[in-house]
Write a protein that holds these residues in place. Structure first.
Motif, mmCIF file in Angstrom:
data_model
loop_
_atom_site.group_PDB
_atom_site.id
_atom_site.type_symbol
_atom_site.label_atom_id
_atom_site.label_comp_id
_atom_site.label_asym_id
_atom_site.label_seq_id
_atom_site.Cartn_x
_atom_site.Cartn_y
_atom_site.Cartn_z
ATOM 1 N N LYS A 124 3.714 -45.331 66.113
ATOM 2 C CA LYS A 124 3.343 -44.157 66.920
ATOM 3 C C LYS A 124 2.828 -44.572 68.288
ATOM 4 C CE LYS A 124 2.175 -41.278 62.962
ATOM 5 N NZ LYS A 124 1.084 -40.777 62.135
ATOM 6 N N ALA A 125 2.025 -45.632 68.315
ATOM 7 C CA ALA A 125 1.509 -46.113 69.597
ATOM 8 C C ALA A 125 2.648 -46.599 70.485
ATOM 9 C CB ALA A 125 0.481 -47.218 69.376
ATOM 10 N N VAL A 126 3.562 -47.349 69.907
ATOM 11 C CA VAL A 126 4.706 -47.855 70.676
ATOM 12 C C VAL A 126 5.540 -46.689 71.194
ATOM 13 C CG1 VAL A 126 6.889 -49.127 70.487
ATOM 14 C CG2 VAL A 126 4.802 -50.090 69.529
ATOM 15 N N ASP A 127 5.791 -45.709 70.323
ATOM 16 C CA ASP A 127 6.570 -44.536 70.734
ATOM 17 C C ASP A 127 5.872 -43.772 71.857
ATOM 18 O OD1 ASP A 127 8.408 -45.239 68.799
ATOM 19 O OD2 ASP A 127 7.779 -43.690 67.365
ATOM 20 N N GLY A 128 4.540 -43.810 71.867
ATOM 21 C CA GLY A 128 3.767 -43.133 72.910
ATOM 22 C C GLY A 128 3.488 -44.021 74.113
ATOM 23 N N HIS A 129 4.181 -45.172 74.194
ATOM 24 C CA HIS A 129 4.034 -46.126 75.301
ATOM 25 C C HIS A 129 2.599 -46.612 75.431
ATOM 26 C CE1 HIS A 129 8.145 -45.264 76.365
ATOM 27 N NE2 HIS A 129 7.862 -43.968 76.353
ATOM 28 N N GLN A 130 1.953 -46.838 74.288
ATOM 29 C CA GLN A 130 0.600 -47.373 74.259
ATOM 30 C C GLN A 130 0.613 -48.698 73.505
ATOM 31 O OE1 GLN A 130 -1.569 -44.327 72.238
ATOM 32 N NE2 GLN A 130 -1.574 -42.940 73.984
ATOM 33 N N VAL A 131 -0.392 -49.486 73.751
ATOM 34 C CA VAL A 131 -0.548 -50.742 73.017
ATOM 35 C C VAL A 131 -1.386 -50.441 71.777
ATOM 36 C CG1 VAL A 131 -1.475 -53.083 73.069
ATOM 37 C CG2 VAL A 131 -0.401 -52.122 75.118
ATOM 38 N N PRO A 132 -0.832 -50.687 70.592
ATOM 39 C CA PRO A 132 -1.585 -50.373 69.376
ATOM 40 C C PRO A 132 -2.698 -51.381 69.119
ATOM 41 C CG PRO A 132 0.491 -51.396 68.801
ATOM 42 C CD PRO A 132 0.489 -51.208 70.292
ATOM 43 N N ASP A 133 -3.684 -50.940 68.372
ATOM 44 C CA ASP A 133 -4.737 -51.831 67.907
ATOM 45 C C ASP A 133 -4.166 -52.586 66.711
ATOM 46 O OD1 ASP A 133 -6.995 -53.134 67.089
ATOM 47 O OD2 ASP A 133 -8.103 -51.327 66.531
ATOM 48 N N LEU A 134 -3.957 -53.874 66.861
ATOM 49 C CA LEU A 134 -3.321 -54.659 65.809
ATOM 50 C C LEU A 134 -4.313 -55.202 64.788
ATOM 51 C CD1 LEU A 134 -0.627 -56.606 67.839
ATOM 52 C CD2 LEU A 134 -0.378 -54.494 66.540
ATOM 53 N N ALA A 135 -5.612 -55.063 65.045
ATOM 54 C CA ALA A 135 -6.601 -55.582 64.095
ATOM 55 C C ALA A 135 -6.471 -54.924 62.723
ATOM 56 C CB ALA A 135 -8.013 -55.427 64.653
ATOM 57 N N PRO A 136 -6.357 -53.585 62.625
ATOM 58 C CA PRO A 136 -6.188 -52.984 61.292
ATOM 59 C C PRO A 136 -4.882 -53.415 60.617
ATOM 60 C CG PRO A 136 -6.838 -51.308 62.883
ATOM 61 C CD PRO A 136 -6.524 -52.559 63.658
ATOM 62 N N LEU A 137 -3.845 -53.630 61.409
ATOM 63 C CA LEU A 137 -2.572 -54.094 60.865
ATOM 64 C C LEU A 137 -2.731 -55.500 60.288
ATOM 65 C CD1 LEU A 137 0.476 -53.480 60.518
ATOM 66 C CD2 LEU A 137 0.817 -54.522 62.748
ATOM 67 N N GLY A 138 -3.423 -56.356 61.017
ATOM 68 C CA GLY A 138 -3.678 -57.716 60.533
ATOM 69 C C GLY A 138 -4.517 -57.718 59.270
ATOM 70 N N SER A 139 -5.522 -56.845 59.224
ATOM 71 C CA SER A 139 -6.371 -56.749 58.024
ATOM 72 C C SER A 139 -5.571 -56.268 56.818
ATOM 73 C CB SER A 139 -7.539 -55.797 58.275
ATOM 74 O OG SER A 139 -8.387 -56.312 59.262
ATOM 75 N N ALA A 140 -4.709 -55.279 57.036
ATOM 76 C CA ALA A 140 -3.886 -54.758 55.940
ATOM 77 C C ALA A 140 -2.907 -55.833 55.454
ATOM 78 C CB ALA A 140 -3.137 -53.504 56.398
ATOM 79 N N ALA A 141 -2.336 -56.592 56.373
ATOM 80 C CA ALA A 141 -1.430 -57.670 55.991
ATOM 81 C C ALA A 141 -2.177 -58.743 55.201
ATOM 82 C CB ALA A 141 -0.779 -58.286 57.238
ATOM 83 N N ALA A 142 -3.399 -59.027 55.595
ATOM 84 C CA ALA A 142 -4.210 -60.015 54.871
ATOM 85 C C ALA A 142 -4.502 -59.548 53.445
ATOM 86 C CB ALA A 142 -5.516 -60.284 55.621
ATOM 87 N N ARG A 143 -4.736 -58.241 53.259
ATOM 88 C CA ARG A 143 -4.966 -57.698 51.910
ATOM 89 C C ARG A 143 -3.731 -57.858 51.025
ATOM 90 N NH1 ARG A 143 -8.193 -54.276 54.661
ATOM 91 N NH2 ARG A 143 -6.621 -52.660 54.965
ATOM 92 N N VAL A 144 -2.572 -57.583 51.603
ATOM 93 C CA VAL A 144 -1.326 -57.756 50.836
ATOM 94 C C VAL A 144 -1.175 -59.228 50.446
ATOM 95 C CG1 VAL A 144 1.198 -57.709 50.970
ATOM 96 C CG2 VAL A 144 -0.127 -55.766 51.796
ATOM 97 N N SER A 145 -1.422 -60.116 51.388
ATOM 98 C CA SER A 145 -1.317 -61.538 51.119
ATOM 99 C C SER A 145 -2.276 -61.970 50.019
ATOM 100 C CB SER A 145 -1.594 -62.330 52.403
ATOM 101 O OG SER A 145 -1.457 -63.696 52.169
ATOM 102 N N LYS A 146 -3.486 -61.443 50.078
ATOM 103 C CA LYS A 146 -4.500 -61.802 49.074
ATOM 104 C C LYS A 146 -4.088 -61.318 47.692
ATOM 105 C CE LYS A 146 -9.350 -61.235 47.923
ATOM 106 N NZ LYS A 146 -10.616 -60.610 48.253
ATOM 107 N N VAL A 147 -3.564 -60.090 47.606
ATOM 108 C CA VAL A 147 -3.132 -59.551 46.316
ATOM 109 C C VAL A 147 -1.951 -60.346 45.777
ATOM 110 C CG1 VAL A 147 -2.108 -57.532 45.176
ATOM 111 C CG2 VAL A 147 -4.016 -57.226 46.739
ATOM 112 N N CYS A 148 -1.017 -60.699 46.655
ATOM 113 C CA CYS A 148 0.182 -61.415 46.210
ATOM 114 C C CYS A 148 -0.105 -62.845 45.771
ATOM 115 C CB CYS A 148 1.230 -61.445 47.332
ATOM 116 S SG CYS A 148 2.101 -59.881 47.538
ATOM 117 N N THR A 149 -1.068 -63.459 46.401
ATOM 118 C CA THR A 149 -1.342 -64.868 46.089
ATOM 119 C C THR A 149 -2.469 -65.034 45.094
ATOM 120 O OG1 THR A 149 -2.770 -65.083 48.023
ATOM 121 C CG2 THR A 149 -0.449 -65.699 48.288
#
Length: 131
Positions: A105-130
């Motif tokens: 949505k941020a990209v579509d709105g020509h804004q720079v998204p906050d990637l910190a929540p994305l990184g945190s969510a990816a880390a949770r997936v990694s933690k669950v998988c490993t």
């Protein structure tokens, strides 16, 4: 003559043991393959989140890179979705999907998204998988 009978009995017992053990090992292998697939996908997600960060840092040089990195993440989500039978993994996947959607949505709105929540969510997936 007694000797061949004991070999046959031993062979029969070995075959019976295999018949009992093989279905369990197939289940084990299936679970192990699923865990390995999840872990490999988690590594890809981490790599694609890093690519997304780089894409935004270099957006003036390659504006399409962010869109490609988001598409890579969406592909990762498709792979994980097929492998999710675990409730904790399902929640982590839902959270990551929401963060990918927010970034899109941020990209579509020509804004720079906050990637910190994305990184945190990816880390949770990694933690669950490993584990």
């Amino acid at each position: 003559m007694q000797q061949p009978l004991s070999i046959n009995r031993t062979t029969a017992l070995a075959v019976a043991a295999l018949v009992l053990i093989l279905p369990l090992s197939v289940i084990s292998c299936s679970a192990a393959e699923k865990a390995l697939s999840c872990a490999n996908t988690a590594v890809q997600i981490t790599s694609h989140v890093a690519q997304l960060g780089e894409a935004f840092n270099n957006a003036d040089q390659d504006p399409a890179a962010a869109g490609q990195a988001l598409q890579n993440l969406k592909g990762d989500m498709d792979k994980l979705g097929r492998n999710s039978g675990d409730a904790e993994l399902g929640k982590a996947i839902d959270d990551l999907q929401a963060q990918i959607d927010n970034a899109q949505k941020a990209v579509d709105g020509h804004q720079v998204p906050d990637l910190a929540p994305l990184g945190s969510a990816a880390a949770r997936v990694s933690k669950v998988c490993t584990g």
